[in-house]
Design a protein around this motif. Structure first.
Motif, PDB file in Angstrom:
ATOM      1  N   ASP A  85       5.761  -7.565  10.942  1.00 41.76           N
ATOM      2  CA  ASP A  85       4.800  -6.391  10.339  1.00 41.76           C
ATOM      3  C   ASP A  85       4.505  -5.259  11.464  1.00 41.76           C
ATOM      4  O   ASP A  85       4.527  -4.021  10.836  1.00 41.76           O
ATOM      5  N   TYR A  86       4.369  -5.662  12.891  1.00 40.22           N
ATOM      6  CA  TYR A  86       4.003  -4.596  13.583  1.00 40.22           C
ATOM      7  C   TYR A  86       4.671  -4.959  14.996  1.00 40.22           C
ATOM      8  O   TYR A  86       4.062  -5.999  15.657  1.00 40.22           O
ATOM      9  N   PRO A  87       5.675  -4.286  15.409  1.00 41.20           N
ATOM     10  CA  PRO A  87       6.298  -3.082  15.038  1.00 41.20           C
ATOM     11  C   PRO A  87       7.697  -3.345  14.312  1.00 41.20           C
ATOM     12  O   PRO A  87       8.405  -2.250  14.247  1.00 41.20           O
ATOM     13  N   ALA A 106      12.053   5.685   6.870  1.00 36.90           N
ATOM     14  CA  ALA A 106      11.007   5.154   7.719  1.00 36.90           C
ATOM     15  C   ALA A 106       9.638   5.785   7.032  1.00 36.90           C
ATOM     16  O   ALA A 106       8.621   5.430   7.315  1.00 36.90           O
ATOM     17  N   ARG A 107       9.787   7.065   6.410  1.00 34.40           N
ATOM     18  CA  ARG A 107       8.516   7.476   5.859  1.00 34.40           C
ATOM     19  C   ARG A 107       7.599   6.529   4.841  1.00 34.40           C
ATOM     20  O   ARG A 107       6.227   6.231   4.912  1.00 34.40           O
ATOM     21  N   THR A 108       8.595   5.917   4.005  1.00 33.73           N
ATOM     22  CA  THR A 108       7.893   4.848   3.140  1.00 33.73           C
ATOM     23  C   THR A 108       7.453   3.620   3.788  1.00 33.73           C
ATOM     24  O   THR A 108       6.388   3.056   3.503  1.00 33.73           O
ATOM     25  N   VAL A 109       8.162   3.121   4.755  1.00 32.52           N
ATOM     26  CA  VAL A 109       7.735   1.920   5.464  1.00 32.52           C
ATOM     27  C   VAL A 109       6.404   2.273   6.244  1.00 32.52           C
ATOM     28  O   VAL A 109       5.457   1.674   6.219  1.00 32.52           O
ATOM     29  N   VAL A 110       6.515   3.428   6.785  1.00 34.42           N
ATOM     30  CA  VAL A 110       4.935   3.823   7.746  1.00 34.42           C
ATOM     31  C   VAL A 110       4.058   3.979   6.778  1.00 34.42           C
ATOM     32  O   VAL A 110       2.799   3.308   6.850  1.00 34.42           O
ATOM     33  N   ARG A 111       4.086   4.479   5.556  1.00 34.03           N
ATOM     34  CA  ARG A 111       2.940   4.868   4.686  1.00 34.03           C
ATOM     35  C   ARG A 111       2.520   3.734   4.012  1.00 34.03           C
ATOM     36  O   ARG A 111       1.193   3.225   3.805  1.00 34.03           O
ATOM     37  N   PHE A 112       3.500   2.575   3.651  1.00 33.84           N
ATOM     38  CA  PHE A 112       3.120   1.028   3.129  1.00 33.84           C
ATOM     39  C   PHE A 112       2.185   0.397   4.501  1.00 33.84           C
ATOM     40  O   PHE A 112       1.762  -0.504   3.893  1.00 33.84           O
ATOM     41  N   SER A 113       2.790   0.684   5.549  1.00 37.90           N
ATOM     42  CA  SER A 113       2.277  -0.091   6.624  1.00 37.90           C
ATOM     43  C   SER A 113       0.748   0.264   6.903  1.00 37.90           C
ATOM     44  O   SER A 113       0.169  -0.280   7.562  1.00 37.90           O
ATOM     45  N   HIS A 114       0.303   1.326   6.426  1.00 42.54           N
ATOM     46  CA  HIS A 114      -1.209   1.799   6.626  1.00 42.54           C
ATOM     47  C   HIS A 114      -1.786   1.738   5.374  1.00 42.54           C
ATOM     48  O   HIS A 114      -1.394   2.158   4.188  1.00 42.54           O
ATOM     49  N   PRO A 154      -9.275  -3.032   8.429  1.00 41.24           N
ATOM     50  CA  PRO A 154      -8.792  -1.936   9.265  1.00 41.24           C
ATOM     51  C   PRO A 154      -7.441  -1.338   8.539  1.00 41.24           C
ATOM     52  O   PRO A 154      -7.014  -2.182   7.608  1.00 41.24           O
ATOM     53  N   VAL A 155      -7.214  -0.171   8.716  1.00 39.50           N
ATOM     54  CA  VAL A 155      -6.289   0.272   8.101  1.00 39.50           C
ATOM     55  C   VAL A 155      -4.878  -0.268   8.491  1.00 39.50           C
ATOM     56  O   VAL A 155      -3.965   0.012   8.003  1.00 39.50           O
ATOM     57  N   LYS A 156      -4.974  -0.701   9.937  1.00 39.74           N
ATOM     58  CA  LYS A 156      -3.699  -1.127  10.275  1.00 39.74           C
ATOM     59  C   LYS A 156      -3.996  -2.622  11.154  1.00 39.74           C
ATOM     60  O   LYS A 156      -4.990  -2.590  11.995  1.00 39.74           O
ATOM     61  N   GLY A 157      -3.942  -3.572  10.302  1.00 44.33           N
ATOM     62  CA  GLY A 157      -4.367  -4.825  10.818  1.00 44.33           C
ATOM     63  C   GLY A 157      -3.402  -6.056  10.696  1.00 44.33           C
ATOM     64  O   GLY A 157      -2.556  -5.978   9.815  1.00 44.33           O
ATOM     65  N   THR A 158      -3.828  -7.067  11.035  1.00 46.41           N
ATOM     66  CA  THR A 158      -2.945  -8.297  10.635  1.00 46.41           C
ATOM     67  C   THR A 158      -3.644  -9.662  10.767  1.00 46.41           C
ATOM     68  O   THR A 158      -4.934  -9.721  11.107  1.00 46.41           O
ATOM     69  N   MET A 159      -3.397 -10.595   9.743  1.00 43.66           N
ATOM     70  CA  MET A 159      -3.913 -11.802   9.658  1.00 43.66           C
ATOM     71  C   MET A 159      -5.504 -11.837   9.214  1.00 43.66           C
ATOM     72  O   MET A 159      -6.319 -12.719   9.678  1.00 43.66           O
ATOM     73  N   SER A 160      -5.840 -10.796   8.451  1.00 41.65           N
ATOM     74  CA  SER A 160      -7.207 -10.728   8.055  1.00 41.65           C
ATOM     75  C   SER A 160      -8.366 -10.418   9.181  1.00 41.65           C
ATOM     76  O   SER A 160      -9.548 -10.709   8.852  1.00 41.65           O
ATOM     77  N   ILE A 161      -7.900 -10.046  10.325  1.00 45.61           N
ATOM     78  CA  ILE A 161      -8.704  -9.717  11.510  1.00 45.61           C
ATOM     79  C   ILE A 161      -9.556  -8.756  11.235  1.00 45.61           C
ATOM     80  O   ILE A 161      -9.138  -7.714  10.687  1.00 45.61           O
ATOM     81  N   ARG A 162     -11.047  -8.937  11.364  1.00 49.27           N
ATOM     82  CA  ARG A 162     -11.944  -7.956  10.886  1.00 49.27           C
ATOM     83  C   ARG A 162     -12.056  -7.424   9.407  1.00 49.27           C
ATOM     84  O   ARG A 162     -12.598  -6.655   9.190  1.00 49.27           O
ATOM     85  N   TRP A 208      -6.672   3.887  13.630  1.00 47.90           N
ATOM     86  CA  TRP A 208      -7.694   2.945  14.151  1.00 47.90           C
ATOM     87  C   TRP A 208      -8.840   2.980  13.084  1.00 47.90           C
ATOM     88  O   TRP A 208      -9.958   2.461  13.215  1.00 47.90           O
ATOM     89  N   HIS A 209      -8.788   3.722  12.034  1.00 47.85           N
ATOM     90  CA  HIS A 209     -10.051   3.729  11.000  1.00 47.85           C
ATOM     91  C   HIS A 209      -9.994   2.300  10.237  1.00 47.85           C
ATOM     92  O   HIS A 209      -8.839   1.631  10.464  1.00 47.85           O
ATOM     93  N   PHE A 210     -10.883   2.354   9.243  1.00 49.37           N
ATOM     94  CA  PHE A 210     -10.900   1.406   8.419  1.00 49.37           C
ATOM     95  C   PHE A 210     -11.047   1.788   6.985  1.00 49.37           C
ATOM     96  O   PHE A 210     -10.942   2.927   6.626  1.00 49.37           O
ATOM     97  N   ILE A 211     -10.824   1.016   5.950  1.00 50.29           N
ATOM     98  CA  ILE A 211     -10.813   1.397   4.600  1.00 50.29           C
ATOM     99  C   ILE A 211     -11.979   0.400   3.942  1.00 50.29           C
ATOM    100  O   ILE A 211     -11.957  -0.813   4.234  1.00 50.29           O
ATOM    101  N   GLY A 212     -12.805   0.970   2.957  1.00 55.83           N
ATOM    102  CA  GLY A 212     -13.569   0.213   2.220  1.00 55.83           C
ATOM    103  C   GLY A 212     -13.121   0.422   0.952  1.00 55.83           C
ATOM    104  O   GLY A 212     -12.761   1.177   0.276  1.00 55.83           O
TER     105      GLY A 212
END
Length: 432
Positions: A85-87, A106-114, A154-162, A208-212
């Motif tokens: 997933d990262y990187p 790359a543009r599509t992969v980066v956008r889907f990763s956020h 988090p807008v960029k996270g893994t394994m449901s952390i936070r 480093w932002h979040f999404i609600g």
């Protein structure tokens, strides 16, 4: 990929594939099955094994891509892949674009990763399956008119952390409370991703932002597939089963138990989304919910990479390992995908967890792991800890601690659970 009679392809004729940022899972799975059909080359392990290198102030993601292109450009590569997933998946797209290889843009992969920019794509293409959402800065005051409850992550996270549900401002403040050390670490780890966002997005929602989001509920699944030549194909649907009363995964099971009509709706959403986004030449997995009360299919998130943890589950039930699909896509060859034909009627990836932290006292020995193989051939066991470690030293989700993964199959679900119970007894872990 086999010569007549089933002989391995001669080395000089094997497609050369670069695997970037490989995990231990990648190396075991690829080495066991595909090293006689492809010449597999590995690079970037240090970014996975030592994340401090990736987070270093001197690390320049674009210079690293240039170096990879210079190093491998004259080596006759037929493809490049990254399953992480990262990187991994992002770097594979960047390097592949530089070398003119079949990769997703790359543009599509980066956008889907956020998670925020991914939601924008989803809202454009499958609005009926996209919940209400809004980004927010965890280090600033959230607007007073923010609606609750909200599921934040988090807008960029893994394994449901936070990632968790919050019901009021107090719970929100508690959920995004970071120490100064945590803030610095988060910014450093996400610094290369931020540089990618500045190139491939408007950059208005930093890494480093979040999404609600509007809370979703129902049966959770993963929809796995690929896009080949602009055409989306869904390989299957895996049920994601939680430990009761938690958001921690207990197992991932296939085939899915959802009604066939619901599964077909999920397939249509996945194909429409991935084809419309421009994603191509790669596998994907999309987490979805089905809310039976509202008869609603919703996208949880899109992962622009294969589910390496499920690769052998598909082989057991559908007859084809998903690494095979990803390798074919990477070298521009047709994917010989067809559903059915596996030796098992049911398969699952079981996640071993504790719900309190502990120090690891012992893990299964090599002899104990071998006995599992003798008793249930083909069972995959991943030990995620080592004696002397605390479980909390590894990345974990909110409120639980993984220490192992067991993948196995059986003729039916009842036999699958019976076999799993026996294997769990055969693998002694000790904690203090």
């Amino acid at each position: 990929m086999m010569e007549p009679g089933g002989a391995p392809v001669r080395e000089a004729e094997r497609p050369r594939v670069l695997v970037l940022c490989p995990s231990r899972w990648d190396k075991v799975a690829l080495g066991e099955r595909f090293d006689r059909r492809y010449t597999l080359l590995y690079d970037g392990e240090e970014l996975v094994e030592s994340p401090t290198l990736w987070a270093g102030l001197r690390f320049d993601v674009f210079r690293w891509v240039d170096q990879m292109a210079d190093t491998w450009g004259g080596e006759g590569l037929a493809g490049v892949v990254g399953t992480g997933d990262y990187p991994g998946c992002m770097l594979a797209s960047l390097v592949g674009e530089r070398l003119g290889l079949p990769v997703s843009p790359a543009r599509t992969v980066v956008r889907f990763s956020h998670k925020y920019y991914s939601r924008l794509i989803q809202r454009q293409l499958v609005p009926e399956a996209t919940p209400d959402f809004a980004p927010f800065n965890p280090f600033a005051r959230v607007p007073k008119d923010w609606r609750y409850p909200r599921f934040i992550k988090p807008v960029k996270g893994t394994m449901s952390i936070r990632a968790q549900l919050v019901h009021d401002p107090r719970e929100l403040r508690q959920a995004v409370r970071f120490s100064l050390v945590e803030r610095v670490r988060k910014h450093l780890l996400l610094r290369p991703f931020q540089h990618l966002l500045c190139r491939y997005t408007d950059g208005e929602v930093p890494a480093w932002h979040f999404i609600g989001e509007e809370p979703l509920e129902g049966v959770q699944v993963t929809v796995d597939g690929f896009v080949e030549g602009g055409r989306g194909v869904v390989m299957g649907i895996v049920d994601s089963v939680m430990y009761p009363g938690t958001i921690s995964f207990q197992r991932f099971e296939m085939p899915s138990h959802l009604p066939s009509g619901v599964q077909e709706r999920m397939r249509r959403v996945a194909v429409k989304l991935m084809e419309g986004s421009g994603f191509n030449h790669a596998c994907f997995n999309i987490e979805m919910f089905y809310d039976a009360g509202r008869d609603r299919v919703s996208v949880i998130e899109v992962n622009p990479r294969m589910s390496y943890q499920f690769s052998d589950l598909y082989e057991r039930v559908s007859g084809m390992n998903t690494y095979e699909a990803q390798l074919a896509l990477a070298v521009g060859q047709p994917v010989p995908w067809k559903e059915g034909g596996g030796r098992d009627g049911a398969a699952a990836s079981f996640v071993l967890r504790r719900f309190s932290d502990a120090r690891v006292e012992r893990v299964p020995s090599a002899e104990e792991l071998e006995r599992v193989q003798q008793h249930f051939p083909g069972t995959v066991v991943q030990v995620l800890c080592a004696p002397g470690e605390r479980l909390s030293h590894h990345d974990q989700d909110v409120g639980s601690y993984r220490y192992g993964i067991i993948n196995m199959g059986a003729p039916n679900q009842e036999e699958l659970f019976a076999r799993y119970a026996e294997v769990e007894r055969m693998l002694p872990f000790g904690f203090i």
